[in-house]
Design a protein around this motif. Structure first.
Motif, PDB file in Angstrom:
ATOM      1  N   ASP A  70       1.238  -2.326  -4.615  1.00 10.72           N
ATOM      2  CA  ASP A  70       0.117  -2.831  -4.087  1.00 10.72           C
ATOM      3  C   ASP A  70       0.127  -4.358  -3.904  1.00 10.72           C
ATOM      4  OD1 ASP A  70      -1.084  -2.055  -6.666  1.00 10.72           O
ATOM      5  OD2 ASP A  70      -2.461  -3.659  -6.086  1.00 10.72           O
ATOM      6  N   SER A  71      -0.336  -5.002  -3.087  1.00  6.56           N
ATOM      7  CA  SER A  71      -0.372  -6.582  -2.847  1.00  6.56           C
ATOM      8  C   SER A  71      -1.135  -7.182  -4.134  1.00  6.56           C
ATOM      9  CB  SER A  71      -0.910  -6.932  -1.529  1.00  6.56           C
ATOM     10  OG  SER A  71      -2.436  -6.682  -1.505  1.00  6.56           O
ATOM     11  N   PRO A 112       2.617 -11.450   1.998  1.00  3.07           N
ATOM     12  CA  PRO A 112       1.611 -10.480   1.280  1.00  3.07           C
ATOM     13  C   PRO A 112       2.602 -10.053   0.049  1.00  3.07           C
ATOM     14  CG  PRO A 112       1.625  -9.878   3.740  1.00  3.07           C
ATOM     15  CD  PRO A 112       2.798 -11.142   3.536  1.00  3.07           C
ATOM     16  N   GLY A 113       1.549  -9.952  -1.394  1.00  2.00           N
ATOM     17  CA  GLY A 113       2.397  -9.450  -2.209  1.00  2.00           C
ATOM     18  C   GLY A 113       2.784 -10.431  -3.065  1.00  2.00           C
TER      19      GLY A 113
END
Length: 538
Positions: free
Chosen positions: A5-6, A265-266
């Motif tokens: 997940d981010s 993102p991430g």
């Protein structure tokens, strides 16, 4: 559990690789990027989440890569951009993120920008660095000092002005008060984001801005917290660094940097905070979710240790941090190895340090060789290459002792690091702690790290849960980690004698935990041997 997940960085363990000393693939005595790629399976088997690569950029290496002459280039001693692309791809295939060391506050004096800036006072980059006129008597503009000793100002005969350097004179400070320079530095960061890196360790990130009025720093009788460069033999310690760093404008720039990261993102950032009030600065730099993702200070990188000190440090940051996120480290490439600095006397003590670090709330930076329990290497003066150590020898021996090559094979030339003469000598006593030796010993420090890290990454409560300390006997720590309905109780004995702690009636030791947890549980009590640890479910 591999976190995808981010927010993977929350609670992540980031393994710091110092490429010069990790593994040399071509026999020139210097570790390189293909050498890191060759050892990715070893890193993955540690059960860490990410790799932080210390600088590999093009550089004259006056400060071993922290003096960048091309922010978008790989220095030939480390390989090529293609080698880095391969390293990133191979790491990602193993579920490992890649973070790189980004040096924003200063460049090398060999950078094309500085060469242009120093050429005249009216060229397009004249204001990209911090320049100032001499005082009437020809002396520097103010009393600011370099971390590496002496004045923070160097005279340039071309412009007939002084330029600021918080570190070496060959590391001129960039002028972040110039919006054009800010824009350019953000583009340098974007270059690596586009190349697929997952984040940045931001070197000396509170040094970007200076007081535009160039006011003198006041004297300091005592440093409030763990500040970079504070050693009694270094005059840097005798100033309160009010004006040369940690300026309010830095917060606005960090918001711009975070906005850029949010486009990818991430990705994440961890900032190095070396300041007179480091814990408060960590809070300021990570609060509100719009600046750094996380930060670490030098507080656990000093010679101070023990249960009381760790509790004070953690509770202080917890009380200031509010919605920010800490990142803890007990070793890195700038300080003596923790086995020596905290005076470990046995493998059990080293395992205790590991469990203490890995059960705190926050993320963790783990420096290469820490998992082997390596001690600080003793080097002769003629073997030193660190300018910091050369300047302050013998009272301070510099950073070379923590940067010596990794020992891969106990009976190989240069401990398997290189087929050539290494850039720093392999410490003789490190061969007995080599990876091949420890890998074959079930009770080794290395296998304790592997087992505990593997267990930890499955415990969501340790990755994200809150922390609360409880009163316990001298030389012990007792604290809770809570996340939803899950409640773990961590008990640590820093003393050299066994100790018994009273626990809630509902406390049940967790079965199947790594063998380095050695508490003896009897009803509502746990007896911890010397340097023992236990974890219970409540």
């Amino acid at each position: 559990m591999t976190r995808t997940d981010s927010d993977w960085w929350r609670g992540a363990v980031i393994y710091q690789v110092y490429p010069r000393s990790f593994f040399d693939s071509n026999g020139d005595g210097i570790g390189d990027l293909p050498g890191v790629t060759a050892k990715l399976d070893y890193i993955a088997d540690l059960n860490v989440d990410a790799i932080w690569l210390s600088p590999f950029f093009t550089s004259p290496m006056k400060d071993f890569g922290y003096d960048v002459s091309d922010y978008r280039g790989v220095d030939p001693i480390f390989g090529t951009l293609d080698d880095l692309d391969k390293l990133i791809a191979e790491a990602h295939q193993r579920g490992l993120k890649i973070m790189i060391d980004q040096v924003l506050s200063h460049s090398s004096d060999q950078h094309a920008w500085f060469k242009e800036s120093r050429a005249s006072r009216d060229n397009p980059k004249a204001d990209w660095y911090v320049w100032a006129d001499a005082r009437e008597d020809g002396t520097p503009p103010n009393n600011w000092l370099s971390v590496f000793g002496g004045s923070a100002w160097a005279w340039d005969s071309r412009r007939r002005q002084y330029y600021l350097h918080n570190f070496l004179a060959s590391q001129p400070d960039l002028n972040f008060h110039n919006p054009e320079l800010q824009d350019q530095m953000l583009e340098e960061v974007r270059f690596w984001l586009e190349r697929g890196v997952d984040g940045f360790r931001l070197d000396a990130i509170n040094f970007c801005f200076h007081d535009p009025e160039l006011r003198d720093n006041p004297p300091s009788q005592a440093v409030q917290e763990a500040s970079i460069g504070v050693r009694k033999e270094n005059p840097y310690a005798y100033q309160y660094h009010k004006y040369d760093k940690t300026q309010p404008e830095n917060l606005v720039f960090l918001q711009r940097l975070r906005a850029l990261l949010d486009e990818y993102p991430g990705t994440t950032t961890v900032g190095e905070i070396g300041d007179d009030n480091s814990l408060q600065t960590m809070a300021d730099y990570t609060g509100n979710g719009d600046k750094l993702h996380m930060a670490y200070s030098f507080d656990l990188l000093t010679e101070q240790t023990g249960a009381d000190f760790i509790r004070h440090t953690v509770e202080t940051i917890e009380s200031n941090l509010t919605d920010g996120w800490p990142c803890w480290a007990i070793g890195n490439h700038d300080v003596a190895r923790v086995a020596s600095r905290w005076r470990a006397q046995s493998p059990e003590q080293l395992k205790l340090f590991m469990i203490a670090l890995l059960t705190l709330r926050g993320s963790v930076c783990l420096y290469q060789g820490e998992e082997l329990g390596l001690t600080e290497a003793e080097l002769a003066f003629e073997d030193l290459v660190d300018p910091y150590g050369i300047s302050f020898w013998p009272e301070y021996k510099g950073r070379d002792g923590c940067r010596t090559p990794m020992p891969w094979q106990h009976d190989a030339d240069q401990a398997g690091f290189s087929s050539g003469k290494p850039w720093l000598p392999v410490a003789a006593d490190h061969k007995a702690a080599a990876i091949d030796v420890q890998g074959a010993a079930p009770d080794s420090v290395l296998n304790a790290y592997r087992a505990f890290l593997g267990w930890r990454r499955e415990q969501d409560v340790l990755l994200a849960g809150a922390i609360e300390f409880h009163d316990s006997p001298a030389d012990t720590l007792l604290f809770s980690r809570r996340d939803g309905d899950r409640h773990l109780l961590v008990a640590l004995n820093f003393g050299s004698e066994s100790v018994t702690l009273d626990l809630p009636a509902s406390a049940q030791p967790i079965t199947g935990t790594p063998g380095c947890l050695k508490g003896d549980w009897q009803g509502t009590q746990v007896t911890l041997p010397a340097y023992g640890a236990g974890v219970a479910e409540v």
